[in-house]
Scaffold this motif. Structure first.
Motif, PDB file in Angstrom:
ATOM      1  N   ILE A 238      43.508  49.058  37.255  1.00 45.86           N
ATOM      2  CA  ILE A 238      43.366  47.980  36.781  1.00 45.86           C
ATOM      3  C   ILE A 238      43.226  47.570  35.246  1.00 45.86           C
ATOM      4  N   TYR A 239      43.997  47.146  34.945  1.00 42.43           N
ATOM      5  CA  TYR A 239      44.174  47.273  33.065  1.00 42.43           C
ATOM      6  C   TYR A 239      43.655  45.558  32.620  1.00 42.43           C
ATOM      7  N   GLY A 240      44.067  45.336  33.419  1.00 42.02           N
ATOM      8  CA  GLY A 240      43.276  43.594  32.853  1.00 42.02           C
ATOM      9  C   GLY A 240      41.944  42.958  34.637  1.00 42.02           C
ATOM     10  N   ARG A 241      42.628  41.726  34.457  1.00 42.87           N
ATOM     11  CA  ARG A 241      41.482  41.016  35.119  1.00 42.87           C
ATOM     12  C   ARG A 241      40.924  40.904  36.438  1.00 42.87           C
ATOM     13  N   ALA A 242      42.637  41.532  37.348  1.00 47.50           N
ATOM     14  CA  ALA A 242      42.779  41.083  38.197  1.00 47.50           C
ATOM     15  C   ALA A 242      41.174  42.277  39.510  1.00 47.50           C
ATOM     16  N   GLU A 243      41.035  41.790  40.392  1.00 44.72           N
ATOM     17  CA  GLU A 243      39.936  41.999  41.164  1.00 44.72           C
ATOM     18  C   GLU A 243      41.234  43.116  42.289  1.00 44.72           C
ATOM     19  N   SER A 244      42.071  43.073  42.313  1.00 40.43           N
ATOM     20  CA  SER A 244      42.781  44.440  43.253  1.00 40.43           C
ATOM     21  C   SER A 244      44.118  44.001  42.950  1.00 40.43           C
TER      22      SER A 244
END
Length: 266
Positions: A238-244
């Motif tokens: 996960i490269y961004g801020r998404a939890e999953s």
């Protein structure tokens, strides 16, 4: 023309939205022109009967012709009757009834598959339908559903596959232990998609070999027993801020990455 929404024939078709009726009859519901067209093109021998409004048949003459070629009974209905049969709120004027035709587990592996998707306790119909669609698009050889996974003949699953249900073998109601045993006998590595697995990129080259991806429940993932069956567990970064990632999205990435690796090595 069928005109009574409360007739026994109409009610029998409508009941196929329920799992109990599908299990009892071995039949299931197809809704809309896309599903009917794909079924008549790829598995015409499974289509039992076709219902449509005159307006829908005027618009989709190719479906009418395909039904005639397959010797499938076409019955015209009123809009009210079609609405009573359909599972959707706004039906598209065509409903079909088809026989369930899952592929036996032994036949899947006897065909020498290189890429297989195994779904263990996938419960959301939309997710399962999307995984089947992604497996089809990635050129997978089969999708295998364990006993605790949602019924692939659920109307919502069928709609979400957009016809892919008819394009590749789908096996249902098998135990994970039996699937893994067959996969190993056929020379496939079983790779689990798991948030606690190893870095996907570090083991990417292994995907060029025959691979059976194991996907788990949307909320809980794979339990320890299921993970113990896998040869390897990988996680997508996960490269961004998404939890999953949503299960179907993650499965699509895994299947496509494997397809890319296998084609690059062939």
């Amino acid at each position: 023309m069928l005109e009574n929404p409360r007739s026994p024939r109409v009610r029998a078709v409508a009941k196929l939205s329920k799992r109990s009726a599908r299990a009892e009859t071995g039949l299931y519901l197809l809704e809309g022109p896309q599903a009917a067209r794909e079924a008549l093109s790829y598995v015409p021998d499974t289509v039992v009967e076709l219902f449509a409004t005159p307006t829908a048949m005027e618009k989709h003459t190719d479906i009418r012709d395909a039904a005639r070629s397959a010797d499938v009974d076409l019955q015209f209905t009123t809009e009210d009757v079609l609405a009573a049969m359909a599972d959707t709120v706004t039906p598209q004027g065509i409903v079909a009834v088809a026989r369930q035709a899952p592929t036996a587990l032994k036949d899947v592996f006897a065909a020498g598959p290189r890429l297989v998707a195994i779904c263990e306790e996938v419960r959301d119909p939309g997710n399962l339908g999307t995984i089947i669609r992604a497996a089809d698009a990635a050129g997978a050889d089969a999708v295998i559903l364990t006993g605790r996974t949602v019924d692939p003949y659920n109307p919502k699953v069928v709609r979400a596959t957009t016809g892919s249900l008819f394009h590749l073998p789908v096996t249902v109601g098998v135990e994970l232990t039996a699937v893994v045993e067959r996969a190993h006998e056929a020379g496939l590595r079983v790779v689990a998609a798991d948030v606690d697995g190893s870095d996907f990129l570090a083991s990417r080259e292994l995907l060029a070999e025959a691979t059976a991806w194991l996907f788990g429940n949307e909320a809980r993932g794979l339990d320890e027993t299921a993970l113990a069956h896998a040869d390897l567990a990988l996680r997508l970064p996960i490269y961004g801020r998404a939890e999953s990632l949503n299960l179907a999205t993650a499965a699509s990435v895994c299947l496509y990455e494997t397809a890319f690796a296998q084609r690059a090595s062939s």
